[in-house]
Design a protein around this motif. Structure first.
Motif, PDB file in Angstrom:
ATOM      1  N   LEU A  86      -5.056  -5.030  -2.098  1.00 25.16           N
ATOM      2  CA  LEU A  86      -5.681  -3.714  -2.147  1.00 25.16           C
ATOM      3  C   LEU A  86      -5.011  -2.965  -3.284  1.00 25.16           C
ATOM      4  O   LEU A  86      -3.828  -2.630  -3.205  1.00 25.16           O
ATOM      5  CB  LEU A  86      -5.474  -2.968  -0.825  1.00 25.16           C
ATOM      6  CG  LEU A  86      -5.957  -1.522  -0.804  1.00 25.16           C
ATOM      7  CD1 LEU A  86      -7.479  -1.472  -0.905  1.00 25.16           C
ATOM      8  CD2 LEU A  86      -5.477  -0.822   0.450  1.00 25.16           C
TER       9      LEU A  86
ATOM     10  N   GLY B   4      -9.269  -7.433  -5.938  1.00 26.33           N
ATOM     11  CA  GLY B   4     -10.443  -6.606  -5.691  1.00 26.33           C
ATOM     12  C   GLY B   4     -10.693  -6.292  -4.229  1.00 26.33           C
ATOM     13  O   GLY B   4     -11.783  -5.826  -3.877  1.00 26.33           O
ATOM     14  N   GLU B   5      -9.703  -6.510  -3.364  1.00 23.61           N
ATOM     15  CA  GLU B   5      -9.918  -6.221  -1.941  1.00 23.61           C
ATOM     16  C   GLU B   5     -10.144  -4.719  -1.752  1.00 23.61           C
ATOM     17  O   GLU B   5      -9.427  -3.909  -2.327  1.00 23.61           O
ATOM     18  CB  GLU B   5      -8.721  -6.686  -1.110  1.00 23.61           C
ATOM     19  CG  GLU B   5      -8.915  -6.515   0.376  1.00 23.61           C
ATOM     20  CD  GLU B   5     -10.172  -7.224   0.868  1.00 23.61           C
ATOM     21  OE1 GLU B   5     -11.029  -6.534   1.451  1.00 23.61           O
ATOM     22  OE2 GLU B   5     -10.300  -8.440   0.657  1.00 23.61           O
ATOM     23  N   THR B   6     -11.137  -4.373  -0.954  1.00 21.93           N
ATOM     24  CA  THR B   6     -11.438  -2.964  -0.717  1.00 21.93           C
ATOM     25  C   THR B   6     -11.192  -2.535   0.719  1.00 21.93           C
ATOM     26  O   THR B   6     -11.243  -1.349   1.014  1.00 21.93           O
ATOM     27  CB  THR B   6     -12.902  -2.645  -1.088  1.00 21.93           C
ATOM     28  OG1 THR B   6     -13.760  -3.473  -0.306  1.00 21.93           O
ATOM     29  CG2 THR B   6     -13.152  -2.886  -2.572  1.00 21.93           C
ATOM     30  N   ASP B   7     -10.929  -3.480   1.592  1.00 15.73           N
ATOM     31  CA  ASP B   7     -10.701  -3.165   3.006  1.00 15.73           C
ATOM     32  C   ASP B   7      -9.222  -3.294   3.333  1.00 15.73           C
ATOM     33  O   ASP B   7      -8.691  -4.407   3.400  1.00 15.73           O
ATOM     34  CB  ASP B   7     -11.513  -4.120   3.883  1.00 15.73           C
ATOM     35  CG  ASP B   7     -11.405  -3.797   5.359  1.00 15.73           C
ATOM     36  OD1 ASP B   7     -10.662  -2.864   5.732  1.00 15.73           O
ATOM     37  OD2 ASP B   7     -12.065  -4.495   6.157  1.00 15.73           O
TER      38      ASP B   7
END
Length: 128
Positions: A7, A33-36
């Motif tokens: 993140l 690119g993790e968004t959670d």
């Protein structure tokens, strides 16, 4: 090497350096690119954190899994950098939550983020 979901919290100029590392990290199976936050393995904070945004950054950290790690990327995220004496700047994100790796520099080289994240992977592999 197991995959690593990152993140990325790009709050200031060091974000450009950390994003420059993205292709090298992708080759290693590290997804920046993790968004959670709930499924992230690592949170990278790159740049200056102000008191106005501290609650938002803390909220992201609170949503991380218990075993997630934190990287302070750059002098500002680590210590407040050249703005350390400003009343609006947090003097390092460690005052908000624990940090596992500090990457010095203003700005740090992109390879420094690659090194920090691969060190975290090596630590995780050694703990198993």
């Amino acid at each position: 090497m197991p995959p690593l979901r990152v993140l990325h919290v790009p709050v200031a100029c060091c974000a450009l350096e950390s994003l420059a590392a993205a292709s090298a990290l992708a080759e290693l199976g590290i997804d920046v690119g993790e968004t959670d936050p709930a499924i992230a393995d690592v949170m990278v904070v790159s740049g200056t954190v102000t008191h106005a945004m501290a609650a938002t950054v803390q909220g992201l950290h609170a949503r991380l899994p218990d075993d997630a790690r934190v990287v302070a990327f750059g002098a500002c995220a680590s210590t407040g950098g050249p703005y350390w004496d400003s009343p609006t700047v947090v003097q390092g994100i460690e005052s908000l939550f624990p940090v596992d790796r500090f990457v010095p520099g203003c700005p740090p080289r992109p390879q420094a983020l690659v090194d920090a994240l691969t060190d975290l992977l090596d630590d995780a592999a050694g703990a198993r």
